[in-house]
Structure formats: C-alpha cells, structure tokens
Design an enzyme around this catalytic site. Structure first.
Site, PDB file in Angstrom:
ATOM      1  N   LYS A  55      31.170  61.566  40.463  1.00 16.83           N
ATOM      2  CA  LYS A  55      30.208  60.926  41.368  1.00 16.83           C
ATOM      3  C   LYS A  55      29.759  61.910  42.453  1.00 16.83           C
ATOM      4  CE  LYS A  55      31.947  56.332  40.351  1.00 16.83           C
ATOM      5  NZ  LYS A  55      32.894  55.249  40.643  1.00 16.83           N
ATOM      6  N   GLN A  99      36.762  53.255  45.217  1.00 19.51           N
ATOM      7  CA  GLN A  99      37.100  53.362  43.799  1.00 19.51           C
ATOM      8  C   GLN A  99      38.223  52.394  43.437  1.00 19.51           C
ATOM      9  OE1 GLN A  99      35.384  55.247  41.624  1.00 19.51           O
ATOM     10  NE2 GLN A  99      36.673  54.732  39.878  1.00 19.51           N
ATOM     11  N   ASP A 122      27.902  49.412  44.861  1.00 24.70           N
ATOM     12  CA  ASP A 122      28.608  48.988  43.651  1.00 24.70           C
ATOM     13  C   ASP A 122      28.231  47.562  43.241  1.00 24.70           C
ATOM     14  OD1 ASP A 122      30.351  50.592  42.195  1.00 24.70           O
ATOM     15  OD2 ASP A 122      31.982  50.408  43.648  1.00 24.70           O
TER      16      ASP A 122
HETATM   17  N1  GUN Z   1      36.467  51.922  38.689  1.00 29.85           N
HETATM   18  C1  GUN Z   1      35.936  52.054  37.436  1.00 29.85           C
HETATM   19  N2  GUN Z   1      34.604  51.911  37.488  1.00 29.85           N
HETATM   20  C2  GUN Z   1      34.278  51.697  38.780  1.00 29.85           C
HETATM   21  C3  GUN Z   1      33.044  51.488  39.449  1.00 29.85           C
HETATM   22  O1  GUN Z   1      31.951  51.460  38.866  1.00 29.85           O
HETATM   23  N3  GUN Z   1      33.138  51.317  40.802  1.00 29.85           N
HETATM   24  C4  GUN Z   1      34.319  51.322  41.450  1.00 29.85           C
HETATM   25  N4  GUN Z   1      34.299  51.130  42.757  1.00 29.85           N
HETATM   26  N5  GUN Z   1      35.477  51.510  40.865  1.00 29.85           N
HETATM   27  C5  GUN Z   1      35.447  51.697  39.529  1.00 29.85           C
END
Ligand code: GUN
Length: 299
Positions: A55, A99, A122
């Site tokens: 990311k 995350q 998100d």
């Molecule tokens: N863990 C796995 N995929 C994601 C996501 O798209 N966002 C977040 N915050 N955690 C994740």
C-alpha cells in the site's frame, strides 16, 4: 470447448492507478499538498506486513503521501485510539486505514468506530455501511467496489434483468457486494454456509461472485453457460512434492469453470490487484472532499 474471456483485473487496476496518479498530481498543484493516506499496522503478522508495504509503495507511485505507523503487538487499545484521534485531526491525512486483523486484545469494531467516517477509505465504519445502504455518498470497501467496476466494464452500468449470486456474507465483501449489485439493478441472492443446494442456486446466476475463502469450491457444473464469474478468493494449496510453496487458487475451480463461463477473473491477476487501486481512488476522493473540491470524474 468454448473458453471464457479472461477479465484482466491487473490491466484494469494499472489503468485506474494511472488515472488516480494524474488526478493526484493535479490535486497537489491546486492545493500545495499531496493526498495523504495513513496506514496503521499493529504487530508482526507476516501477510499484513506485505499488504502494508504494498500500500505504501502504491501510494508513492501514485504521487500520494503515505504516512505509516507500525506499532508493537502489545500496543494498548487506549494508545491505538489516541493515534486514530490524532490522525482524525491531522490536516495532512485524508484517509486512515487500520490494517486488520488486529491482535486479539484489541477490539476491532471499537477502533474502526473511532475513525472519522470522512477519512474511512476502507469503508468499514458503520456510518460508511449505512451510507452505502441508503445511497448517500461515502466510502465503499475496496474489494467489492473493484469487483463491481470489473463487472460494469464487461456488462455495462445497468445490470437490469440479470440474476446475481454472491457466495459469502462478510461485512467487508459479501454484504457490500450485494448492495452494489442491487444498486446496479441486478436481482441478487446472498448465499452462505447455511444455504441449501448451493449448486442449484449458482446455476441460475448470470453473475457469480465467490467470496468464501475455500479453495476451488465452486465447480464448473455449478456455472450457467455464459455467466460472468468474479473470484474474490485467494487460497494457497498445500505444496506439491519437492516444492516449497503451494499454488495460489481462487474459490472457483478455474480451469474447468473457464470451459463454461462467458467471462472469468483469474487468480492471481483478477480481483486482487483491484483492491489497492481502489484504495488509492478512495483516498484521492477523500482528499478532494476534505479540500472542498469536486471529485474528479471517471474514477
Ligand atoms: N486486511 C486484509 N485486507 C484488508 C483491507 O482491505 N483493509 C484492512 N484495513 N485490513 C485488511
């Protein structure tokens, strides 16, 4: 034997990232600052470290600021809430992503609830889910939004008359996916582990979205000939003899389903690359709203 068209999520995601990058550059010229995404990682989960690294790199490549906070696994809930509050107040931060999964002693729902919904790129906050449910502008979770983009690119914006089955009822994929399909006028069924005669249900569907996390569960003889199949699953098979790592497969038995479907996403290279591209898109839109600017078109 007919062979389904491959839905190239990788190429679609690259094109989206390029469009976001162009708009992010224009935003920086207009406002004197880059769109900023804060990513918070608590603990040492290996997969999460890979995602967070990816990311950060994607942000930089799109001309955005990535503000990373890596905290030890034993971080207290109070400390994490106080960081989220600081990020809510920080004018350089347009989007906040915590995350998941978090270490077991932290209440994920409480942490997500602390994020300002206007920075919830998100789309996990209950306010974001509510906005999606009633059709107000907000943020939609990245994976289902990526899936509906791929579907509309192939089938058009109006899915009137089409039957869709979403397999999986998670808050992050299944439920928002169903909402997006309904909003596009599809007739939608959400199937899950308690659904009776899943194969028969799937056989009626013009659109199948599989998001269960079970390797190759959806069989070719479940698929209606010509259907569009979106495979959200990423599962690693046990390694073959002499190999260190098993193959990555989706929730759909790809090689066989490909002989029946009209179009299908591969794994890897289908839905996966869309998630980060959509996260950048959501962050760019958050930055425009934050700055009081109209969101750029065509994203
Ligand atoms: N863990 C796995 N995929 C994601 C996501 O798209 N966002 C977040 N915050 N955690 C994740």
């Amino acid at each position: 034997m007919p062979t389904a068209a491959l839905i190239d999520g990788k190429a679609f995601a690259e094109a989206l990232r390029t469009r976001v990058g162009t708009a992010a550059t224009a935003f920086a010229q207009n406002t004197g600052r880059r769109p900023g995404l804060a990513v918070v990682l608590v603990g040492e989960d290996a997969a999460s470290q890979v995602y967070v690294g990816a990311k950060g790199k994607a942000c930089a490549a799109a001309g955005m600021a990535s503000i990373e906070h890596r905290l030890p696994a034993e971080t207290s809930e109070a400390a994490l809430l106080s960081l989220v509050e600081r990020l809510n107040q920080d004018e350089a931060v347009d989007g906040i992503l915590v995350q998941l999964p978090l270490p077991a002693h932290l209440d994920e729902q409480a942490i997500i609830a602390a994020i300002n919904p206007d920075k919830d790129v998100d789309g996990f906050h209950v306010i974001s889910a509510g906005r999606l449910a009633v059709g107000q502008p907000g943020f939609v979770p990245c994976t289902p939004l990526g899936c509906i983009m791929l579907l509309k690119d192939r089938l058009g914006d109006d899915l009137s008359g089409l039957d869709a089955v979403v397999i999986g009822r998670s808050n992050i994929v299944g439920k928002p996916m169903a909402q997006l399909l309904v909003d596009a006028n599809a007739t939608v069924t959400i199937a899950h582990s308690r659904t009776r005669d899943l194969p028969a249900l799937v056989r009626r569907a013009d659109i199948v979205v599989a998001a269960v996390g079970r390797a190759e569960m959806v069989q070719a003889d479940w698929i209606k000939p010509g259907a569009t199949v979106i495979d959200v699953g990423i599962n690693r098979l046990p390694p073959e003899p002499g190999k260190e790592k098993g193959r990555l497969v989706g929730d759909v038995a790809f090689d066989e389903a490909r002989q029946v479907a009209g179009a299908i996403t591969p794994v890897p290279g289908g839905v996966g690359p869309m998630t980060i591209a959509v996260l950048l898109r959501n962050t760019l839109i958050a930055a425009h709203r934050h700055a009081g600017l109209p969101a750029p078109e065509g994203l």
